[in-house]
Write an enzyme that holds these catalytic residues in place. Structure first.
Site, mmCIF file in Angstrom:
data_model
loop_
_atom_site.group_PDB
_atom_site.id
_atom_site.type_symbol
_atom_site.label_atom_id
_atom_site.label_comp_id
_atom_site.label_asym_id
_atom_site.label_seq_id
_atom_site.Cartn_x
_atom_site.Cartn_y
_atom_site.Cartn_z
ATOM 1 N N HIS A 192 0.846 -1.201 0.000
ATOM 2 C CA HIS A 192 0.000 0.000 0.000
ATOM 3 C C HIS A 192 0.876 1.243 0.000
ATOM 4 C CE1 HIS A 192 0.873 -0.431 4.267
ATOM 5 N NE2 HIS A 192 0.244 0.672 4.577
ATOM 6 N N HIS A 212 1.141 3.964 1.951
ATOM 7 C CA HIS A 212 1.608 4.749 3.105
ATOM 8 C C HIS A 212 3.131 4.926 3.012
ATOM 9 C CE1 HIS A 212 -2.082 4.085 5.912
ATOM 10 N NE2 HIS A 212 -2.099 5.292 5.375
ATOM 11 N N ASP A 259 5.634 4.848 4.959
ATOM 12 C CA ASP A 259 6.603 3.915 5.556
ATOM 13 C C ASP A 259 6.774 2.647 4.720
ATOM 14 O OD1 ASP A 259 3.901 3.433 6.527
ATOM 15 O OD2 ASP A 259 4.708 2.038 8.000
ATOM 16 N N HIS A 260 6.017 2.549 3.619
ATOM 17 C CA HIS A 260 6.141 1.372 2.750
ATOM 18 C C HIS A 260 6.685 1.707 1.355
ATOM 19 C CE1 HIS A 260 3.888 -1.368 5.523
ATOM 20 N NE2 HIS A 260 3.579 -0.178 6.013
ATOM 21 N N HIS A 295 -7.531 -1.541 5.768
ATOM 22 C CA HIS A 295 -6.571 -0.563 6.274
ATOM 23 C C HIS A 295 -7.033 0.839 5.883
ATOM 24 C CE1 HIS A 295 -2.760 0.514 7.981
ATOM 25 N NE2 HIS A 295 -2.251 0.993 6.866
ATOM 26 N N ASP A 315 -0.315 -3.950 5.859
ATOM 27 C CA ASP A 315 -0.959 -3.393 7.053
ATOM 28 C C ASP A 315 -2.457 -3.682 6.996
ATOM 29 O OD1 ASP A 315 1.543 -2.338 7.393
ATOM 30 O OD2 ASP A 315 0.903 -0.251 7.604
ATOM 31 N N HIS A 361 6.321 -5.360 11.491
ATOM 32 C CA HIS A 361 5.626 -4.080 11.614
ATOM 33 C C HIS A 361 5.307 -3.810 13.090
ATOM 34 C CE1 HIS A 361 2.769 -0.803 10.548
ATOM 35 N NE2 HIS A 361 3.412 -0.779 9.391
HETATM 36 ZN ZN LIG Z 1 2.911 0.675 7.864
HETATM 37 ZN ZN LIG Z 2 -0.203 1.582 6.511
#
Ligand SMILES: [Zn+2]
Ligand SMILES: [Zn+2]
Length: 310
Positions: free
Chosen positions: A63, A65, A67-68, A140, A211, A269
């Site tokens: 996804h 976000h 942090d990914h 999510h 996530d 995670h």
């Molecule tokens: Zn994340």
């Molecule tokens: Zn996320």
């Protein structure tokens, strides 16, 4: 086949854990590395491993976000600098194309290899003679996906010694026997090819879940997997936080593993609020539901063992 964790923290990097990325090492299988998510500084993490960026063949993004994905443009550029010339395939939800293309364009980054970006929704997103990868939507804050990576069964090997003992010399006839055909030898003997081929080796199944809150899609993606990689951002008693922030707890990850009847569960995670001995507690919590569980740290590696013939 081996899973090598490059980042195992949630949200923001901490000293102990970088943000999300995990490599599926397929060196023996296809001389390649597949990456799942590419948080910021994933390329720095790679420097501490034996992974060669030019060997990275496919990158799957769960996804969008930050942090990914924030490590993606840098890694793509460095792969070019470091001699990567073979094509690279990036798979991600809608939006990954504009993210990557914008970052490369505005920074004047020119790649010396072909970059193929596939935006996917659900279903089969990659298939060749060796592997099939399917994706399913999870639960999510942004559309987030889980992946099921299935290695196709390997055909059984020809039992050459037994054929030699019968006086059958190598030649086109070996192909017929390998296909399991009924074959008449020069001396008139009739043999059944199926008796001279070892049983097929079952392929392995790895499930990598992005996530998510606890959801049915995770169970379906993980069915009978050899290894399930599942997020566990929170411990059990913080289930309300997990729900509010669209994440899972240790117990929820373990529940998915149990219901899907996987062989091994790896938690990742992890919130930076859990350090030291608290990490052991997270594992103990999960073990109350599913016994074979490990918690990943940055640079943890887990072999995905070959199955014996069935
Ligand atoms: Zn994340
Ligand atoms: Zn996320």
């Amino acid at each position: 086949m081996e899973l090598l964790f490059l980042g195992t923290g949630s949200g923001v990097p901490s000293k102990g854990r970088n943000v999300s990325a995990v490599a599926l090492q397929l060196l023996e299988e296809r001389g390649a590395t597949w990456l799942f998510d590419c948080g910021e500084a994933t390329q720095h993490q790679i420097l501490h491993t034996s992974i060669r960026p030019r060997r990275i063949e496919r990158i799957f993004i769960t996804h969008l976000h930050g942090d990914h994905i924030f490590g993606l443009p840098g890694l793509l550029g460095s792969r070019s600098f470091q001699g990567g010339e073979t094509p690279l395939f990036v798979y991600g939800p809608t939006g990954i194309r504009s993210f990557v293309e914008t970052a490369l364009a505005v920074s004047g980054t020119r790649l010396k290899y072909d970059l193929h970006i596939h935006e996917f929704t659900e279903g089969v997103i990659f298939e060749d003679e060796q592997f099939i990868v399917t994706a399913k939507l999870l639960d999510h804050g942004l559309p987030s996906y889980g992946f099921r990576i299935v290695e196709k069964d390997l055909p059984g090997t020809l039992l050459v010694d037994q054929l030699r003992a019968l006086g059958v010399r190598p030649g086109p006839i070996y192909q017929q026997i390998k296909r399991g055909e009924i074959v008449t030898l020069d001396d008139g003997t009739v043999i059944d090819g199926r008796n001279f081929v070892a049983p097929p080796k079952k392929g392995r199944i790895v499930s990598i879940i992005g996530d998510t809150r606890y959801c049915e899609a995770s169970v379906e993606l993980a069915k009978q997997a050899d290894v399930l990689v599942h997020e566990a951002t929170f411990r059990a008693k913080e289930a309300h936080l997990a729900h509010d922030y669209y994440h899972s707890t240790t117990l929820q990850a373990a529940e998915v593993a149990k219901r899907a009847e996987v062989k091994q569960l790896i938690l990742t995670h992890i919130s930076s609020r859990y350090q030291g001995e608290m990490c052991d507690e997270l594992v103990e919590e999960a073990k109350t539901i599913f016994p074979n569980v490990s918690l990943a740290f940055d640079f943890s590696s887990f072999p995905v063992l070959k199955k014996s013939a069935e």
